[in-house]
Design an enzyme around this catalytic site. Structure first.
Site, PDB file in Angstrom:
ATOM      1  N   HIS A  93      -7.917 -27.419 -18.623  1.00 34.80           N
ATOM      2  CA  HIS A  93      -9.087 -26.961 -19.380  1.00 34.80           C
ATOM      3  C   HIS A  93     -10.303 -27.871 -19.225  1.00 34.80           C
ATOM      4  CE1 HIS A  93      -6.704 -23.807 -20.891  1.00 34.80           C
ATOM      5  NE2 HIS A  93      -6.156 -24.416 -21.932  1.00 34.80           N
ATOM      6  N   HIS A 104     -10.438 -19.695 -25.935  1.00 38.82           N
ATOM      7  CA  HIS A 104      -9.034 -20.018 -26.201  1.00 38.82           C
ATOM      8  C   HIS A 104      -8.648 -19.715 -27.650  1.00 38.82           C
ATOM      9  CE1 HIS A 104      -5.255 -22.320 -26.242  1.00 38.82           C
ATOM     10  NE2 HIS A 104      -5.351 -22.430 -24.936  1.00 38.82           N
ATOM     11  N   GLU A 162      -6.193 -15.136 -22.805  1.00 39.47           N
ATOM     12  CA  GLU A 162      -7.358 -15.800 -22.220  1.00 39.47           C
ATOM     13  C   GLU A 162      -7.722 -15.171 -20.872  1.00 39.47           C
ATOM     14  OE1 GLU A 162      -6.477 -20.181 -22.301  1.00 39.47           O
ATOM     15  OE2 GLU A 162      -4.609 -19.377 -23.126  1.00 39.47           O
TER      16      GLU A 162
END
Length: 379
Positions: A132, A206, A343
């Protein structure tokens, strides 16, 4: 009588105009202080509301979707997102609740990739991988409010400038995230970025959803229109294969509950992910306009969430690393299966997987991803 008739007509006309004007400005956008970071940076909370009881609150820290409130079949509104009541939780116990992730959502193997013959090394914040965007991705920075609008679609535009070399990524990146809530209960999130040199970009939100508003989400009913997913190795990196879902616990082409598949240790992939933590190759592929990526329903409350995207994949994650150590909203201890993330994204590790759709972004060719969270009630 004619005067009365004309008067009634005028009243009716004015009422119609007011109704039309009311409908035109039904969406409301507002802002309020949400606290300060350790360096004194002020953080704001932006709230978007429609006239049907749906609202969303966005923090400028991490461009984070903090709350999404939606009514059930009885009209009772409830916050359907996992997260924290205050800013401190997002800073001190980060777990990606509702944040904007980037530059690269999901995992990059070994934190390494090569672009035009040059190798780049990213922080290893997920054991042996970069996750991420690294140790300080877009979820851990303060964004600026570029614009705020009320109207048929209440919206806020947030911006951030990512320096060349930030978290190891090449290119200075100008990024915006736009949240827009309409009268149909659709929260559209648009990600846009421009760069001054070749780089890779893959952004998403997220949010972890619990459509019941609390307790377990394992009985939620899920549909994902995908006949294949990308299996992973024991480091949660895709092998490069597109594996058919047919005959496996990964088949959600027809709607069914997360149980018992979420705990089916007979499947090696479930063991690797400690549950579901896998990317689905959507049948639709990459599209110019958002199309359905997943549908989630809570039979008890009647709430329905539809996720749409322009991207070719969606990561399905069942909060497998929530172990009761995170104290969330209202003092709730979050555990595995309490929230579900869907996601939309390009595929994980795409910079190292030539068979996957490229995540490359070049000067003069901006990055653009549109996704939608649409809430409704099952009929």
């Amino acid at each position: 009588m004619r005067k009365v008739s004309r008067l009634l007509g005028a009243v009716a006309f004015l009422a119609a105009v007011q109704l039309a004007n009311g409908a035109a400005i039904a969406g409301e956008a507002s802002r309020a202080p949400a606290g300060k970071l350790a360096d004194g940076t002020a953080i704001e909370a932006i709230t978007l509301k429609n006239s049907h009881g749906v609202s969303a609150t966005i923090l400028t820290y991490g461009a984070t979707l903090q709350t999404m409130v939606a009514p059930d079949r009885a009209g009772k509104p409830t916050d359907i997102l996992l997260g924290y009541d205050k800013l401190d939780g997002y800073v001190e116990q980060p777990n990606y609740f509702g944040v904007t992730v980037g530059r690269y959502a999901n995992r990059i193997s070994g934190g390494r990739f090569t672009l035009d013959g040059k190798a780049y090394q990213l922080p290893l914040n997920d054991k042996v991988n970069s996750l991420h965007g690294g140790e300080k991705g877009f979820d851990k920075v303060a964004w600026s409010v570029r614009s705020l609008k009320s109207g048929p679609s209440a919206s806020v535009v947030l911006s951030y400038k990512s320096a060349d070399g930030e978290q190891g990524y090449p290119g200075a990146l100008d990024v915006t995230v736009t949240y827009a809530l309409d009268e149909q209960g659709a929260l559209t999130i648009s990600f846009d970025a421009t760069t001054d040199k070749p780089t890779v970009v893959n952004m998403t939100n997220h949010a972890l959803f619990n459509l019941a508003g609390g307790g377990t989400a394992e009985n939620h009913v899920l549909t994902i229109p995908a006949k294949a997913y990308t299996p992973v190795n024991d480091k949660l990196i895709p092998t490069g294969e597109l594996r058919a879902v047919e005959g496996t616990v990964f088949d959600f082409r027809a709607p069914h509950a997360l149980v018992p598949g979420i705990r089916d240790g007979r499947d090696e992939q479930i063991r690797f992910g400690h549950g579901y933590d896998h990317n689905y190759a959507l049948d639709k592929g990459a599209t110019a306009k958002p199309e359905l990526a997943a549908r989630l329903e809570d039979p008890a409350s009647g709430r329905v969430l539809e996720v749409l995207t322009t991207e070719p994949g969606v990561q399905f994650y069942t909060g497998n690393f929530l172990d009761g150590t995170y104290v969330g909203k209202g003092g709730a201890l979050y555990r595995m299966g309490d929230g579900i993330a869907l996601e939309p994204q390009k595929f994980p590790d795409a910079p190292n997987q030539p068979k996957f759709l490229s995540a490359r972004v070049d000067p003069g060719k901006p990055y653009h991803h549109v996704m939608v969270y649409k809430v409704s009630v099952a009929k």
